[in-house]
Design an enzyme around this catalytic site. Structure first.
Site, PDB file in Angstrom:
ATOM      1  N   LYS A  13       0.828  -1.222   0.000  1.00 51.00           N
ATOM      2  CA  LYS A  13       0.000   0.000   0.000  1.00 51.00           C
ATOM      3  C   LYS A  13       0.856   1.263   0.000  1.00 51.00           C
ATOM      4  O   LYS A  13       0.612   2.185  -0.755  1.00 51.00           O
ATOM      5  CB  LYS A  13      -0.838   0.072   1.284  1.00 51.00           C
ATOM      6  CG  LYS A  13      -2.068  -0.716   1.312  1.00 51.00           C
ATOM      7  CD  LYS A  13      -2.985  -0.312   2.462  1.00 51.00           C
ATOM      8  CE  LYS A  13      -2.444  -0.141   3.830  1.00 51.00           C
ATOM      9  NZ  LYS A  13      -1.834  -1.085   4.607  1.00 51.00           N
ATOM     10  N   ARG A  88      -9.599   1.851   8.754  1.00 51.23           N
ATOM     11  CA  ARG A  88      -9.214   0.467   9.039  1.00 51.23           C
ATOM     12  C   ARG A  88     -10.318  -0.281   9.770  1.00 51.23           C
ATOM     13  O   ARG A  88     -10.154  -1.462  10.087  1.00 51.23           O
ATOM     14  CB  ARG A  88      -7.968   0.481   9.918  1.00 51.23           C
ATOM     15  CG  ARG A  88      -6.686   0.089   9.173  1.00 51.23           C
ATOM     16  CD  ARG A  88      -5.553   0.176  10.155  1.00 51.23           C
ATOM     17  NE  ARG A  88      -4.409  -0.597   9.806  1.00 51.23           N
ATOM     18  CZ  ARG A  88      -3.305  -0.089   9.261  1.00 51.23           C
ATOM     19  NH1 ARG A  88      -3.229   1.184   8.940  1.00 51.23           N
ATOM     20  NH2 ARG A  88      -2.273  -0.871   9.049  1.00 51.23           N
ATOM     21  N   ARG A 127      11.341  -7.281   5.373  1.00 52.30           N
ATOM     22  CA  ARG A 127      11.218  -5.839   5.131  1.00 52.30           C
ATOM     23  C   ARG A 127      12.151  -5.042   6.041  1.00 52.30           C
ATOM     24  O   ARG A 127      12.282  -5.331   7.232  1.00 52.30           O
ATOM     25  CB  ARG A 127       9.764  -5.406   5.363  1.00 52.30           C
ATOM     26  CG  ARG A 127       9.562  -3.921   5.082  1.00 52.30           C
ATOM     27  CD  ARG A 127       8.157  -3.631   4.724  1.00 52.30           C
ATOM     28  NE  ARG A 127       7.314  -3.488   5.906  1.00 52.30           N
ATOM     29  CZ  ARG A 127       6.085  -2.999   5.863  1.00 52.30           C
ATOM     30  NH1 ARG A 127       5.555  -2.648   4.708  1.00 52.30           N
ATOM     31  NH2 ARG A 127       5.361  -2.902   6.953  1.00 52.30           N
ATOM     32  N   ARG A 160      11.401  -2.726  11.285  1.00 51.47           N
ATOM     33  CA  ARG A 160      10.419  -2.074  12.152  1.00 51.47           C
ATOM     34  C   ARG A 160      10.034  -3.039  13.264  1.00 51.47           C
ATOM     35  O   ARG A 160       9.855  -4.232  13.010  1.00 51.47           O
ATOM     36  CB  ARG A 160       9.161  -1.747  11.327  1.00 51.47           C
ATOM     37  CG  ARG A 160       9.014  -0.287  11.008  1.00 51.47           C
ATOM     38  CD  ARG A 160       7.988  -0.067   9.927  1.00 51.47           C
ATOM     39  NE  ARG A 160       6.631  -0.509  10.285  1.00 51.47           N
ATOM     40  CZ  ARG A 160       5.567  -0.294   9.526  1.00 51.47           C
ATOM     41  NH1 ARG A 160       5.682   0.339   8.372  1.00 51.47           N
ATOM     42  NH2 ARG A 160       4.377  -0.722   9.895  1.00 51.47           N
ATOM     43  N   ARG A 171      -0.994  -8.613  13.385  1.00 49.97           N
ATOM     44  CA  ARG A 171      -1.483  -7.553  12.482  1.00 49.97           C
ATOM     45  C   ARG A 171      -2.374  -8.146  11.394  1.00 49.97           C
ATOM     46  O   ARG A 171      -3.373  -7.541  11.007  1.00 49.97           O
ATOM     47  CB  ARG A 171      -0.302  -6.806  11.837  1.00 49.97           C
ATOM     48  CG  ARG A 171       0.428  -5.924  12.826  1.00 49.97           C
ATOM     49  CD  ARG A 171       1.714  -5.391  12.246  1.00 49.97           C
ATOM     50  NE  ARG A 171       1.497  -4.329  11.291  1.00 49.97           N
ATOM     51  CZ  ARG A 171       2.440  -3.862  10.469  1.00 49.97           C
ATOM     52  NH1 ARG A 171       3.642  -4.393  10.487  1.00 49.97           N
ATOM     53  NH2 ARG A 171       2.182  -2.877   9.655  1.00 49.97           N
TER      54      ARG A 171
HETATM   55  P1  AMP Z   1       0.733   0.963   8.809  1.00 52.55           P
HETATM   56  O1  AMP Z   1       2.048   1.609   8.594  1.00 52.55           O
HETATM   57  O2  AMP Z   1      -0.373   1.578   8.005  1.00 52.55           O
HETATM   58  O3  AMP Z   1       0.787  -0.540   8.650  1.00 52.55           O
HETATM   59  O4  AMP Z   1       0.318   1.250  10.343  1.00 52.55           O
HETATM   60  C1  AMP Z   1       1.121   0.790  11.409  1.00 52.55           C
HETATM   61  C2  AMP Z   1       0.271   0.646  12.668  1.00 52.55           C
HETATM   62  O5  AMP Z   1      -0.305   1.914  13.020  1.00 52.55           O
HETATM   63  C3  AMP Z   1      -0.903  -0.294  12.532  1.00 52.55           C
HETATM   64  O6  AMP Z   1      -0.550  -1.652  12.724  1.00 52.55           O
HETATM   65  C4  AMP Z   1      -1.826   0.228  13.645  1.00 52.55           C
HETATM   66  O7  AMP Z   1      -1.389  -0.203  14.914  1.00 52.55           O
HETATM   67  C5  AMP Z   1      -1.597   1.727  13.568  1.00 52.55           C
HETATM   68  N1  AMP Z   1      -2.586   2.365  12.655  1.00 52.55           N
HETATM   69  C6  AMP Z   1      -2.340   2.910  11.428  1.00 52.55           C
HETATM   70  N2  AMP Z   1      -3.468   3.380  10.877  1.00 52.55           N
HETATM   71  C7  AMP Z   1      -4.464   3.112  11.765  1.00 52.55           C
HETATM   72  C8  AMP Z   1      -5.879   3.324  11.765  1.00 52.55           C
HETATM   73  N3  AMP Z   1      -6.507   3.888  10.727  1.00 52.55           N
HETATM   74  N4  AMP Z   1      -6.573   2.932  12.869  1.00 52.55           N
HETATM   75  C9  AMP Z   1      -5.964   2.363  13.925  1.00 52.55           C
HETATM   76  N5  AMP Z   1      -4.649   2.110  13.976  1.00 52.55           N
HETATM   77  C10 AMP Z   1      -3.893   2.475  12.908  1.00 52.55           C
END
Ligand code: AMP
Length: 215
Positions: A13, A88, A127, A160, A171
């Site tokens: 994404k 989400r 990653r 990360r 996740r």
């Molecule tokens: P990402 O980089 O988009 O995978 O986001 C990393 C982490 O941030 C996710 O695993 C969630 O813990 C948190 N996060 C990101 N976006 C959201 C969202 N819209 N709602 C809740 N938690 C989020």
């Protein structure tokens, strides 16, 4: 162009959001990036978000929705935006509809990138990300420069915390339970376009281009 990007963690994404943001000259809004930058800067929001992120859980809606609502009201979002990682949950999607309604705006497209779980586990285990510019790498498919440094800015590249295996599995489970229902939510709206994430990033980029009407 107002776009929402859906997909499991590790579906690519973020990479595609950067492309779309460049093609359409629209801001890329990543809630994950906003949280990570707050964690790096040691803010109260960062401290709160870290508790959930490190466990592979979603940050609570009441925190996340306000951040997005404030960001979308900034003037650079008037001509469009790409939301990466938000919504989400179905509740977040309903709130996004309300925010857009207030702005007199509607989404043009919801792009869903599909990748099987087994593929995601392989991808995320390898990653690595740059600690400075955020550029993403994979130890096998797209390795950083010699000495584990970023090809873009020369800074060190790391794994990360939330890309560790147990967290990735959590996740994925969070994604299937809480985020996947959004596919049906946006299908009903006739806004959903699905592309299959390919092994090769450039191939996925071509599929995304085609799905968005050729660019
Ligand atoms: P990402 O980089 O988009 O995978 O986001 C990393 C982490 O941030 C996710 O695993 C969630 O813990 C948190 N996060 C990101 N976006 C959201 C969202 N819209 N709602 C809740 N938690 C989020």
């Amino acid at each position: 162009m107002k776009v929402v990007l859906l997909g499991a963690p590790g579906s690519g994404k973020g990479t595609q959001a950067v492309n779309i943001s460049e093609w359409y000259k629209i801001p890329h809004i990543s809630t994950g990036d906003i949280f990570r930058s707050n964690i790096k800067n040691g803010t109260e929001l960062g401290k709160k978000a870290k508790e959930y992120i490190d466990k592979g859980l979603l940050v609570p809606d009441e925190v996340t929705i306000d951040i997005v609502s404030d960001r979308l009201k900034q003037s650079d979002c008037e001509k469009g935006f790409i939301l990466d990682g938000f919504p989400r949950t179905v509740y977040q999607a309903e709130k996004l509809d309300e925010i857009l309604n207030e702005m007199g705006a509607t989404l043009d497209v919801v792009l869903n990138i599909e990748v099987p779980d087994s593929e995601i586990i392989t991808r995320m285990g390898g990653r690595r990300v740059c600690t400075k510019c955020g550029m993403s790498y994979h130890v096998v498919f797209n390795p950083p420069a010699e000495g584990n440094v970023c090809k873009n800015c020369g800074e060190v590249v790391i794994q990360r915390e939330d890309d560790r295996e147990e967290t990735v599995l959590q996740r994925l489970s969070t994604y299937h339970k809480q985020t996947e229902p959004l596919i049906e939510y946006y299908e009903k709206d006739n806004k959903l376009v699905t592309v299959e994430g390919q092994d090769n990033i450039d191939d996925t980029t071509s599929c995304v281009k085609k799905a968005l009407g050729g660019m």
